[in-house]
Design an enzyme around this catalytic site. Structure first.
Site, PDB file in Angstrom:
ATOM      1  N   GLU A  62       0.821  -1.213   0.000  1.00 25.42           N
ATOM      2  CA  GLU A  62       0.000   0.000   0.000  1.00 25.42           C
ATOM      3  C   GLU A  62       0.856   1.266   0.000  1.00 25.42           C
ATOM      4  O   GLU A  62       0.432   2.307  -0.496  1.00 25.42           O
ATOM      5  CB  GLU A  62      -0.953   0.012   1.200  1.00 25.42           C
ATOM      6  N   GLN A 125      -8.740  -6.241  11.776  1.00 16.94           N
ATOM      7  CA  GLN A 125      -8.249  -5.248  10.816  1.00 16.94           C
ATOM      8  C   GLN A 125      -8.902  -3.883  11.018  1.00 16.94           C
ATOM      9  O   GLN A 125      -9.160  -3.150  10.066  1.00 16.94           O
ATOM     10  CB  GLN A 125      -8.409  -5.737   9.367  1.00 16.94           C
ATOM     11  N   LYS A 174     -17.589  -0.923   5.848  1.00 17.59           N
ATOM     12  CA  LYS A 174     -18.098  -1.975   4.980  1.00 17.59           C
ATOM     13  C   LYS A 174     -19.617  -1.920   4.805  1.00 17.59           C
ATOM     14  O   LYS A 174     -20.129  -2.109   3.704  1.00 17.59           O
ATOM     15  CB  LYS A 174     -17.688  -3.324   5.590  1.00 17.59           C
ATOM     16  N   MET A 481      24.154   9.539   2.272  1.00 24.42           N
ATOM     17  CA  MET A 481      24.021  10.867   2.870  1.00 24.42           C
ATOM     18  C   MET A 481      24.314  10.814   4.367  1.00 24.42           C
ATOM     19  O   MET A 481      24.959  11.711   4.912  1.00 24.42           O
ATOM     20  CB  MET A 481      22.622  11.434   2.602  1.00 24.42           C
TER      21      MET A 481
END
Lengths: 586, 172
Positions: A62, A125, A174, A481
């Site tokens: 994601e 979830q 949902k 860096m």
């Protein structure tokens, strides 16, 4: 996309929340959606299955979806759209949302949520993504009623794309996606609590013009706001009319062609020597769509201390936040510049430009050319071969700074990088997003070996879509860096900055992506040409460069132009002598 | 911040704002103060004449530059309808405190006299306590509390400030 009759036919129909969601995207003209399915958004994915209007890109993480949406948005100027599931889907998207917030990129991120009656119950979830993203979104919504869904989506796109752009998140439970409502997509929306000022105050614009017309040593300081506002033409008109030199921030690169004599390239910590000295010596600084970030200003009290400052920005809170503005102008930079350009007169800047040309000649960007391979050479060659006609997406760190310095930027929306948040792993997914949005220019991803391994999984997305993306890995075996800072400020104690990598060529080949390794400067040009000529699909090139190279110039954090460290490569004239000269003047 | 924040320049400000009455709005505002490191002396929130709108009164402190940023940042929130810094206007402000004071048969009268002087109200009484409702400016409420302290304050509940701009500016 203009709504067709077929789309209009859906207005007034009873449909599920999932169908309404997808119809809203069609109405908004969304052509590409970056996402990842999961339990609570299956309903939406079911509707997407039959839809041809919208191309859904399945990323492999994601975070990749949000960065891809950023890259898409930066390259096209359209909002980037993301769809992910609840819980870990949503939290994985967080870094990309924060990145878009810092860099003012319009994203609309849709997250699934557990059914409303389970919200707060620690359901499977479940995560409070609206709470988590409150400080890193321009605004966010939890939709609790299917009848509010269409209007909320309209508001989300409106807020994301107007004013100072930014990410907006919409959380979709949902049961809301399953419930039915009559689909009505509002054509326009107005919010009483949100009315960004787009027109600059004319008295302020006149004041700015008066200040500019008296300037002896004007300097334009141009930021990402110019790109967001599509105001490159207006900036060009202003610089050319005034004969004023122009320096850009990291996100301003591409706003003005760097091949031009007036361009000073990038300013700030790793900006050119001459741009930083010009900031110090200018008498009128015209800041346009820039925010006086600490990587630009160093010590704020000393920044452009000899100059009157005009600051044009759409975000009132950006003005006088770090450096007080003498003439603040709140408004869309394109509109403000159109008016300002009418009021300013051509200036005689011959002396000023001559001085700057002297600095340019004595302190050019340069690097050691001793037969070993350096990143600067790779980027220099890429710029030369493409003549600036490429979209270049960089990662974060040394490779990013060298890209910013050595590529000769020519067009707006061709420079894409993670500036504010500095997100390693940004470049590959963002370059993918740019490649999905734009086919008119080659898209080149430039990443270090460290950053590349942070989102290496997206090679699968590149391969699956056979994206004509050119992936250049600058491999120095270090988190370069941080190593550079350790070298300069931490007694060369290279604590955990040496990093091993897999065989990138073999990795690419495992994904079915042709790849090549280059270790000698002699092979750089031919390999870049070969990669660019391979237009039918992706190609990866690993450049094995010298391990301990530094980015110069460098102004250490929080310091001033007096502390600038230029490249140790020989100069035509002694650095010290020259500095004394300019400071005697100031 | 560019200017150094010395104590001399730090001043208390009363900011009044109207916001959309959405869930999470208070959180956004409190979160903004926390994230940016601004001080909140008090924050009150309540309904207004319009059900869809809430009014927040925030008492904060900072130098001019910080207050300017606070105003701009508050305004930037999408749910913010209007933000006004009342500090330089004339405005009416009130706080309310409920003070439960310990008392004895001998001290009860004295406490009630103090209450009367301040025009506060006795709202609860028990053999060993009196509860006083004090309304007024911050200074008045402070004064009431200070006067009651010697008797022994058992419990204290105090609101933040609510404020509204006076309609006629410059008139007494």
């Amino acid at each position: 996309m203009t709504p067709t009759k077929a789309q209009d036919n859906h207005q007034g129909k009873l449909m599920t929340g999932a169908e309404i969601f997808v119809r809203c995207l069609v109405e908004e003209g969304v052509d590409t959606l970056f996402g990842y399915p999961g339990g609570v958004v299956i309903g939406i994915y079911d509707v997407l299955h039959d839809l041809t209007h919208i191309k859904h890109i399945l990323t492999r993480h994601e975070q990749g979806a949000t960065h891809a949406a950023e890259g898409y948005s930066k390259a096209t100027g359209r909002p980037g759209v993301v769809l992910v599931t609840s819980g870990p889907g949503a939290t994985n998207a967080v870094t990309g949302i924060a990145d878009a917030y810092m860099d003012s990129i319009p994203l609309v991120v849709f997250t699934g949520q557990v059914v409303t009656k389970l919200i707060g119950n620690d359901a499977f979830q479940e995560v409070d993504i609206v709470g988590i993203t409150r400080p890193i979104t321009k605004h966010n919504y939890l939709v609790k009623d299917v009848n509010e869904l269409a209007r909320t989506i309209k508001a989300a796109f409106y807020i994301a794309t107007t004013g100072r752009p930014g990410p907006v998140l919409v959380d979709l439970p949902k049961d809301v996606l399953a419930a039915k409502a009559v689909f009505e997509y509002p054509k326009t929306i107005s919010l009483r609590s949100y009315n960004p000022v787009v027109d600059g105050n004319i008295r302020q614009i006149k004041k700015a013009a008066e200040l500019i017309n008296e300037a002896k040593r004007p300097l334009l300081y141009v930021g990402g706001g110019v790109i967001s506002s599509n105001a490159s033409a207006e900036v060009r008109a202003l610089a050319d009319k005034l004969h004023a030199p122009i320096t850009t921030t990291l996100h301003g690169l591409g706003a003005y062609p760097e091949q031009s004599k007036l361009s000073l390239g990038m300013l700030g910590m790793h900006g050119t020597w001459y741009s930083n000295v010009a900031v110090d010596q200018c008498d009128v600084l015209i800041a346009i769509g820039a925010r006086f970030d600490d990587r630009v200003t160093g010590k704020v009290e000393e920044f452009a201390k000899n100059a009157k400052k005009i600051h044009i920005d759409i975000d009132p809170s950006a003005i006088s936040k770090n450096v007080p503005a003498d003439v603040p102008i709140v408004g869309d930079v394109k509109r403000v510049l159109k008016q300002l350009n009418e009021l300013v007169k051509p200036l005689d800047t011959k002396e000023w430009l001559k001085t700057i040309d002297g600095w340019k000649a004595e302190h050019p960007l340069r690097y050691k050319q001793d037969g070993s391979l350096r990143a600067q050479h790779v980027i220099d060659k890429l710029g030369e071969i493409t003549d600036g006609d490429a979209i270049v997406v960089s990662d974060v760190g040394q490779s990013q700074m060298w890209t910013a310095q050595f590529f000769k930027w020519k067009h707006p929306r061709t420079q894409i990088t993670s500036g504010g948040l500095g997100t390693m792993g940004f470049s590959l997914p963002a370059a993918m997003g740019a490649a999905f949005g734009r086919r008119d220019l080659p898209v080149v991803c430039i990443s270090g070996d460290g950053g590349f391994q942070m989102n290496i999984q997206e090679l699968a997305t590149v391969a699956q879509n056979n994206l004509p993306l050119k992936i250049f890995i600058i491999n120095n075996g270090y988190l370069g860096m941080v190593r550079q800072w350790q070298e300069f400020f931490w007694k060369k104690r290279y604590s955990h900055t040496q990093i091993t990598s897999p065989d990138f060529v073999k990795v690419a080949e495992a994904y079915g992506i042709p790849a090549q390794r280059v270790s000698s400067p002699a092979d750089v040009e031919a390999t870049i040409r070969k990669a660019l000529a391979h237009k039918d699909g992706p190609m990866l090139v690993e450049f094995v460069v010298v391990p301990e190279e530094n980015v110069f110039p460098m102004i250490p954090a929080g310091q001033t132009v007096n502390e600038i460290m230029d490249s140790p490569e020989p100069l035509k004239q002694s650095h010290a002598t020259h500095k004394t000269m300019i400071h005697a003047k100031g | 911040m560019a200017s150094s924040t010395t104590n001399e320049h730090v001043k208390q400000h009363t900011i009044s704002m109207t916001v959309e009455n959405h869930f999470g709005t208070l959180n956004r505002i409190a979160g903004l103060f926390a994230a940016k490191g601004y001080n909140i002396d008090s924050l009150t929130v309540g309904p207004t004449e319009d059900d869809a709108v809430s009014r927040m009164t925030i008492v904060t402190r900072g130098d001019d530059q910080i207050i300017e940023q606070i105003m701009k940042q508050l305004h930037k929130l999408i749910d913010t309808i209007k933000v006004v810094d009342l500090t330089d206007d004339t405005f009416v402000d009130r706080e309310l405190a409920l003070v439960k004071v310990q008392c004895t048969p001998t001290s009860r009268m004295e406490i009630m006299q103090i209450s009367e002087i301040f025009r506060t109200k006795v709202v609860d009484v028990s053999p060993k306590t009196l509860t006083i409702e004090a309304t007024g400016s911050q200074l008045k409420v402070d004064a009431v509390i200070n006067m009651l302290k010697p008797f022994g304050i058992k419990e204290l509940a105090r609101t933040g400030r609510v404020a509204i701009k006076r309609e006629f500016q410059g008139e007494a």
